[in-house]
Design an enzyme around this catalytic site. Structure first.
Site, PDB file in Angstrom:
ATOM      1  N   SER A 106       0.830  -1.214   0.000  1.00  0.00           N
ATOM      2  CA  SER A 106       0.000   0.000   0.000  1.00  0.00           C
ATOM      3  C   SER A 106       0.864   1.263   0.000  1.00  0.00           C
ATOM      4  O   SER A 106       2.034   1.239   0.383  1.00  0.00           O
ATOM      5  CB  SER A 106      -0.870  -0.024   1.258  1.00  0.00           C
ATOM      6  OG  SER A 106      -1.458   1.222   1.487  1.00  0.00           O
ATOM      7  N   TYR A 128      -1.968   5.525  -3.987  1.00  0.00           N
ATOM      8  CA  TYR A 128      -3.007   6.529  -3.789  1.00  0.00           C
ATOM      9  C   TYR A 128      -2.418   7.798  -4.355  1.00  0.00           C
ATOM     10  O   TYR A 128      -1.429   8.319  -3.815  1.00  0.00           O
ATOM     11  CB  TYR A 128      -3.306   6.747  -2.306  1.00  0.00           C
ATOM     12  CG  TYR A 128      -4.210   5.707  -1.685  1.00  0.00           C
ATOM     13  CD1 TYR A 128      -5.386   5.309  -2.308  1.00  0.00           C
ATOM     14  CD2 TYR A 128      -3.906   5.146  -0.443  1.00  0.00           C
ATOM     15  CE1 TYR A 128      -6.213   4.367  -1.725  1.00  0.00           C
ATOM     16  CE2 TYR A 128      -4.733   4.206   0.139  1.00  0.00           C
ATOM     17  CZ  TYR A 128      -5.880   3.817  -0.517  1.00  0.00           C
ATOM     18  OH  TYR A 128      -6.701   2.886   0.064  1.00  0.00           O
ATOM     19  N   THR A 154      -5.249   2.889  -7.076  1.00  0.00           N
ATOM     20  CA  THR A 154      -6.575   2.696  -6.480  1.00  0.00           C
ATOM     21  C   THR A 154      -7.434   3.921  -6.779  1.00  0.00           C
ATOM     22  O   THR A 154      -7.065   5.046  -6.444  1.00  0.00           O
ATOM     23  CB  THR A 154      -6.444   2.478  -4.958  1.00  0.00           C
ATOM     24  OG1 THR A 154      -5.711   1.261  -4.755  1.00  0.00           O
ATOM     25  CG2 THR A 154      -7.802   2.345  -4.287  1.00  0.00           C
ATOM     26  N   LYS A 236      -7.350  -0.218  -9.653  1.00  0.00           N
ATOM     27  CA  LYS A 236      -8.047  -1.023  -8.627  1.00  0.00           C
ATOM     28  C   LYS A 236      -9.293  -0.289  -8.162  1.00  0.00           C
ATOM     29  O   LYS A 236      -9.228   0.900  -7.823  1.00  0.00           O
ATOM     30  CB  LYS A 236      -7.117  -1.270  -7.437  1.00  0.00           C
ATOM     31  CG  LYS A 236      -7.772  -1.972  -6.262  1.00  0.00           C
ATOM     32  CD  LYS A 236      -6.746  -2.357  -5.210  1.00  0.00           C
ATOM     33  CE  LYS A 236      -7.360  -3.075  -4.025  1.00  0.00           C
ATOM     34  NZ  LYS A 236      -7.978  -2.174  -3.056  1.00  0.00           N
ATOM     35  N   HIS A 260     -13.208  -2.293  -2.490  1.00  0.00           N
ATOM     36  CA  HIS A 260     -12.402  -1.919  -1.331  1.00  0.00           C
ATOM     37  C   HIS A 260     -12.897  -2.644  -0.076  1.00  0.00           C
ATOM     38  O   HIS A 260     -12.881  -2.113   1.032  1.00  0.00           O
ATOM     39  CB  HIS A 260     -12.486  -0.402  -1.126  1.00  0.00           C
ATOM     40  CG  HIS A 260     -11.205   0.224  -0.633  1.00  0.00           C
ATOM     41  ND1 HIS A 260     -10.416   1.019  -1.413  1.00  0.00           N
ATOM     42  CD2 HIS A 260     -10.592   0.183   0.578  1.00  0.00           C
ATOM     43  CE1 HIS A 260      -9.387   1.463  -0.713  1.00  0.00           C
ATOM     44  NE2 HIS A 260      -9.462   0.955   0.500  1.00  0.00           N
TER      45      HIS A 260
END
Ligand code: FNR
Length: 363
Positions: A106, A128, A154, A236, A260
């Site tokens: 992440s 992100y 994402t 994603k 998510h």
């Protein structure tokens, strides 16, 4: 550990983590309509086995972007793992490497992507996009240099979902700095920051939070990122076939059908309900991966039979981490592989590549 049911993993993790961190992981947004549907809709599909097939040898392998993997599993990006276990993403990376499962690290990990890379085997980086494009580009450069094999953007988090349970608990791990590994180690972020995180921690965390979400991020920005890296890029959080079509028009390399884990838009379609139309739209031109609701081998078989090329595990491995660190994650992965193998054999299928919709009926 010896925990084989998802519900047992969850119960044990709850007893270790305590109420607020556990609720942060377990819960979904709103009143958890979508979180529940992810599971319930998977169960509407039933496997219709065909027997007397030769299943003496089972091949679980897949290939993605020219690389072969022993199983169709990847570990989903999960941020804030510092609240789960002191070794956080490092324990996850070591366990996944032992088993030969790629991780998707992440953006909001508790340690930096370089520290993760030093422990991990196959790894992709989940992005992100920051409201600051310089930081976003810096993350991509760093991921390239640290040997990440793909960038996963994402798209379903333009803002944090309405996380009713965390609001009730007044629990916000982002504010605790459990998600600052990549920001605090980033040269571009450091330059913009007028203070040092070690001296003025809270101010640095607050500054990170300002940059963390990019509600203005749009397809034009995706086009810019496409130009910025030669690594494969996946989106994603895709749920609509027209977004899948657009991803191909923008020359992206893959998509991940996901909501998510029911943590963002409550009331949205379950991930498994979204999958078939997206698979049909994509028509095999780019890989379609799947997550949100995978709890056992039969769920994996259903997602793959509906056309997914691979699946991401989320909460199950996080509970393994909470219970027993690296060993706990490894045990969860070993059990998922065992379960998939047994499910395929008992369904009369000897290869992941042989799974198709004929195996399923919707009840
Ligand atoms: C997530 N997920 C997530 N996704 C992402 O792209 N970046 C992130 O940092 C996180 N962080 C995160 C934290 C926690 C605690 C959870 C549970 C999930 C979503 C994750 O990648 C995946 O989509 C879901 O976990 C899949 O749903 P299930 O299988 O866990 O229900």
């Amino acid at each position: 550990m010896k925990l084989f049911h998802f519900t047992d993993l969850e119960k044990k993790a709850e007893s270790i983590l305590g109420s607020h961190p556990f609720t942060y992981i377990k819960s979904g947004s709103g009143d958890e309509e979508t979180l529940g549907d992810n599971i319930a809709d998977l169960r509407k599909w039933k496997i219709r086995p065909k027997f007397l097939q030769d299943v003496s040898k089972r091949d679980l392998s897949i290939s993605l972007f020219g690389k072969n993997y022993k199983t169709p599993y990847l570990l989903a990006p999960v941020g804030n793992l510092g609240i789960v276990h002191p070794e956080a993403e490092l324990a996850v990376s070591r366990a996944a490497k032992q088993v030969g499962v790629p991780i998707i690290a992440s953006t909001v990990t508790s340690v930096s992507m370089e520290e993760i890379a030093a422990e991990a085997g196959d790894r992709w980086f989940q992005l992100y996009c920051s409201s600051d494009m310089d930081i976003t580009l810096s993350f991509i450069r760093r991921a390239e240099q640290a040997g990440y094999g793909a960038i996963v953007i994402t798209v379903d988090m333009p803002a944090l979902g309405f996380r009713a349970s965390d609001l009730t608990n007044q629990y916000a791990p982002f504010k605790l700095g459990a998600a600052s590994g990549n920001y605090f180690s980033d040269p571009v972020f450091q330059k913009k920051l007028a203070c040092s995180p070690s001296k003025d921690f809270q101010r640095a965390v607050d500054e990170q939070l300002k940059h963390l979400f990019a509600p203005g991020f749009s397809w034009e920005d995706v086009a810019a990122l496409r130009m910025a890296t030669d690594l494969p890029i996946l989106l994603k959080g895709i749920l609509h076939p027209s977004d899948a079509k657009k991803a191909m028009e923008f020359e992206l390399d893959g998509i991940i059908v996901s909501n998510h884990g029911g943590r963002q838009l409550d009331g949205c379609i379950s991930s498994i309900a979204a999958l078939p139309a997206i698979v049909d739209e994509v028509g095999g031109r780019i890989p379609v991966l799947f997550d949100s609701g995978i709890r056992k081998g039969a769920d994996v078989v259903k997602a793959l039979a509906l056309g997914a090329d691979a699946v991401l595990l989320g909460r199950p491995y996080v509970y393994g981490l909470a219970i027993n660190g690296e060993e706990g994650v490894k045990e969860v992965l070993d059990n998922f592989i065992y379960d998939l193998d047994a499910t395929m054999a008992t369904a009369g299928v000897n290869a992941v590549s042989a799974l198709d919709r004929d195996l399923l009926v919707r009840t």
